[in-house]
Design an enzyme around this catalytic site. Structure first.
Site, mmCIF file in Angstrom:
data_model
loop_
_atom_site.group_PDB
_atom_site.id
_atom_site.type_symbol
_atom_site.label_atom_id
_atom_site.label_comp_id
_atom_site.label_asym_id
_atom_site.label_seq_id
_atom_site.Cartn_x
_atom_site.Cartn_y
_atom_site.Cartn_z
ATOM 1 N N GLU A 25 0.831 -1.218 0.000
ATOM 2 C CA GLU A 25 0.000 0.000 0.000
ATOM 3 C C GLU A 25 0.860 1.261 0.000
ATOM 4 O O GLU A 25 2.071 1.203 0.260
ATOM 5 C CB GLU A 25 -0.932 0.010 1.216
ATOM 6 C CG GLU A 25 -0.208 0.055 2.554
ATOM 7 C CD GLU A 25 -1.059 0.649 3.678
ATOM 8 O OE1 GLU A 25 -1.571 1.777 3.529
ATOM 9 O OE2 GLU A 25 -1.179 -0.015 4.731
ATOM 10 N N VAL A 106 -5.405 0.235 3.168
ATOM 11 C CA VAL A 106 -5.593 -1.218 3.081
ATOM 12 C C VAL A 106 -6.821 -1.527 2.218
ATOM 13 O O VAL A 106 -6.763 -2.362 1.306
ATOM 14 C CB VAL A 106 -5.723 -1.844 4.492
ATOM 15 C CG1 VAL A 106 -6.200 -3.287 4.410
ATOM 16 C CG2 VAL A 106 -4.398 -1.750 5.233
ATOM 17 N N ASP A 138 -16.677 5.359 14.508
ATOM 18 C CA ASP A 138 -15.473 5.307 13.667
ATOM 19 C C ASP A 138 -14.970 3.867 13.553
ATOM 20 O O ASP A 138 -14.344 3.325 14.459
ATOM 21 C CB ASP A 138 -14.378 6.215 14.246
ATOM 22 C CG ASP A 138 -13.211 6.371 13.284
ATOM 23 O OD1 ASP A 138 -13.134 5.606 12.301
ATOM 24 O OD2 ASP A 138 -12.369 7.261 13.516
ATOM 25 N N SER A 140 -12.959 1.549 10.643
ATOM 26 C CA SER A 140 -12.243 1.661 9.367
ATOM 27 C C SER A 140 -12.945 0.881 8.252
ATOM 28 O O SER A 140 -13.418 -0.247 8.465
ATOM 29 C CB SER A 140 -10.825 1.130 9.525
ATOM 30 O OG SER A 140 -10.184 1.123 8.263
ATOM 31 N N ALA A 141 -12.959 1.487 7.071
ATOM 32 C CA ALA A 141 -13.500 0.806 5.889
ATOM 33 C C ALA A 141 -12.661 -0.428 5.533
ATOM 34 O O ALA A 141 -13.113 -1.278 4.757
ATOM 35 C CB ALA A 141 -13.543 1.770 4.708
ATOM 36 N N LYS A 159 -2.807 -1.572 15.632
ATOM 37 C CA LYS A 159 -2.311 -0.772 16.749
ATOM 38 C C LYS A 159 -3.360 -0.645 17.824
ATOM 39 O O LYS A 159 -4.554 -0.602 17.524
ATOM 40 C CB LYS A 159 -2.013 0.648 16.260
ATOM 41 C CG LYS A 159 -0.750 0.764 15.481
ATOM 42 C CD LYS A 159 -0.269 2.210 15.556
ATOM 43 C CE LYS A 159 1.086 2.330 14.921
ATOM 44 N NZ LYS A 159 1.024 2.375 13.474
HETATM 45 N N1 PSU Z 1 -2.207 1.553 10.676
HETATM 46 C C1 PSU Z 1 -0.862 1.719 10.750
HETATM 47 N N2 PSU Z 1 -0.219 2.416 9.759
HETATM 48 C C2 PSU Z 1 -0.901 2.925 8.693
HETATM 49 C C3 PSU Z 1 -2.324 2.726 8.621
HETATM 50 C C4 PSU Z 1 -2.921 2.035 9.626
HETATM 51 O O1 PSU Z 1 -0.252 1.270 11.702
HETATM 52 O O2 PSU Z 1 -0.278 3.554 7.817
HETATM 53 C C5 PSU Z 1 -3.094 3.248 7.425
HETATM 54 C C6 PSU Z 1 -3.443 2.112 6.468
HETATM 55 O O3 PSU Z 1 -3.384 2.607 5.147
HETATM 56 C C7 PSU Z 1 -4.883 1.796 6.847
HETATM 57 C C8 PSU Z 1 -5.388 3.174 7.155
HETATM 58 O O4 PSU Z 1 -5.624 1.195 5.797
HETATM 59 O O5 PSU Z 1 -4.326 3.779 7.875
HETATM 60 C C9 PSU Z 1 -6.654 3.131 7.981
HETATM 61 O O6 PSU Z 1 -7.199 4.402 8.060
HETATM 62 P P1 PSU Z 1 -8.668 4.602 8.643
HETATM 63 O O7 PSU Z 1 -8.538 4.277 10.107
HETATM 64 O O8 PSU Z 1 -8.965 6.044 8.392
HETATM 65 O O9 PSU Z 1 -9.541 3.675 7.895
HETATM 66 MN MN MN Z 2 -12.196 6.087 10.381
#
Ligand code: PSU
Ligand code: MN
Length: 303
Positions: A25, A106, A138, A140-141, A159
């Protein structure tokens, strides 16, 4: 559909020669780590994948195209520019139509990898259910994508900026297999343990490849998560990193950071508060995932 997809020469050759390919990614580069460590990490990880017999395909959006495999100058562009869009499923069509530079998360990397018929994808950590999701909703997608798109994601868990038990419940509801590689616990990214027990463990990459094979043969929709713990020597002390993560989560709340800005804000705060110690661990765990991801892809290609 083909008009939007552009393979690098290396990936094109890999396809013609039926070599195993591993997707990577680009949000981890542009929104997950500072420059110049981000671009160095990206290049090292690609090389590790080559050294283990597979071909890397870093994915990003440039000039109205989904690029599958990036040249060094394109990696540099993603690592340096401050106008790179963070692109999840929602943003994909818009950023391509507007010919903007987009880094894939992702979720969107899975979509693009599947479009290019790539089955394995290595990253650091997946997104998940955020703490306080009862209030903020919230989630994640990435999680819904894992239930839809057939790509196997090799990561170091997630994390603990996230609510890990809820993330696991969500994945279970959505029918996403989460397999621990040589671990019975979900790894928590910076640490090998999270206290969250997994339902399945595989001790050998060949076992993972054969599970992928059955899943593909049955045409079961959705992806899989392979959770590979950070190497012992590189993990951070749990109490230390937990305190820092708690502070970062509080700061994000106070500042009203939400939506797509939440994860990048937390990631950069953690790097700042650990004086870069977290960054060193982050890089090591992605490299470790690259080894395992390449091995799984190679094993799969022999089935
Ligand atoms: N977690 C990490 N490092 C990252 C990400 C997540 O430890 O760089 C990035 C990845 O690209 C993941 C995105 O898909 O953050 C998730 O973002 P969101 O929570 O806005 O869906
Ligand atoms: Mn989000």
């Amino acid at each position: 559909m083909k008009q939007y997809i552009e393979l690098s020469q290396e990936v094109e050759n890999a396809k013609s020669n039926h070599q195993p390919i591993v997707a990577l990614e680009s949000t981890i580069i542009s929104h997950g780590m500072p420059y110049p460590q981000n671009v160095q990490m990206a290049k090292n990880v690609e090389q590790i994948i080559r050294d283990h017999g597979a071909v890397p395909a870093t994915i990003a959006l440039i000039d109205g195209k989904i690029k599958i495999g990036l040249e060094d100058n394109e990696l540099e562009l993603l690592a340096k520019s401050d106008n790179v869009a963070k692109v999840s499923r929602r943003d994909l069509a818009e950023v391509i139509a507007q010919k903007r530079i987009g880094a894939t998360t992702v979720a969107s990397t899975m979509i693009c990898a599947a479009l290019a018929d790539i089955k394995f994808f290595v990253t650091g950590g997946i997104g998940g259910v955020h703490r306080g999701s009862e209030e903020t909703m919230d989630i994640s997608a990435d999680l819904d994508e894992l239930s839809k798109t057939d790509v196997t994601v090799i990561c170091a868990g997630a994390k603990s900026i996230l609510d890990l038990p809820k993330t696991m419940e969500y994945l279970e509801t959505k029918g996403v297999p989460v397999i621990g590689y040589q671990t019975e616990e979900l790894p928590a990214f910076f640490t090998r343990k999270s206290g969250v027990k997994l339902n399945s463990t595989a001790n050998h990459v060949d076992d993972i490849a054969s599970i992928c094979k059955v899943k593909h043969d049955l045409q079961l929709e959705g992806g899989m998560v392979i959770a590979n713990p950070v190497p012992e020597a590189d993990q951070l002390d749990k109490a230390y990193i937990d305190t820092i993560i708690n502070d970062a989560v509080k700061e994000a709340e106070q500042k009203g950071i939400h939506g797509k800005d939440s994860t990048p804000f937390l990631l950069s705060k953690i790097v700042e508060k650990t004086d870069g110690k977290s960054l060193a661990t982050n890089i090591k765990l992605v490299e470790n995932n690259a080894v395992v991801g390449a091995q799984i892809a190679v094993s799969y290609s022999k089935l």
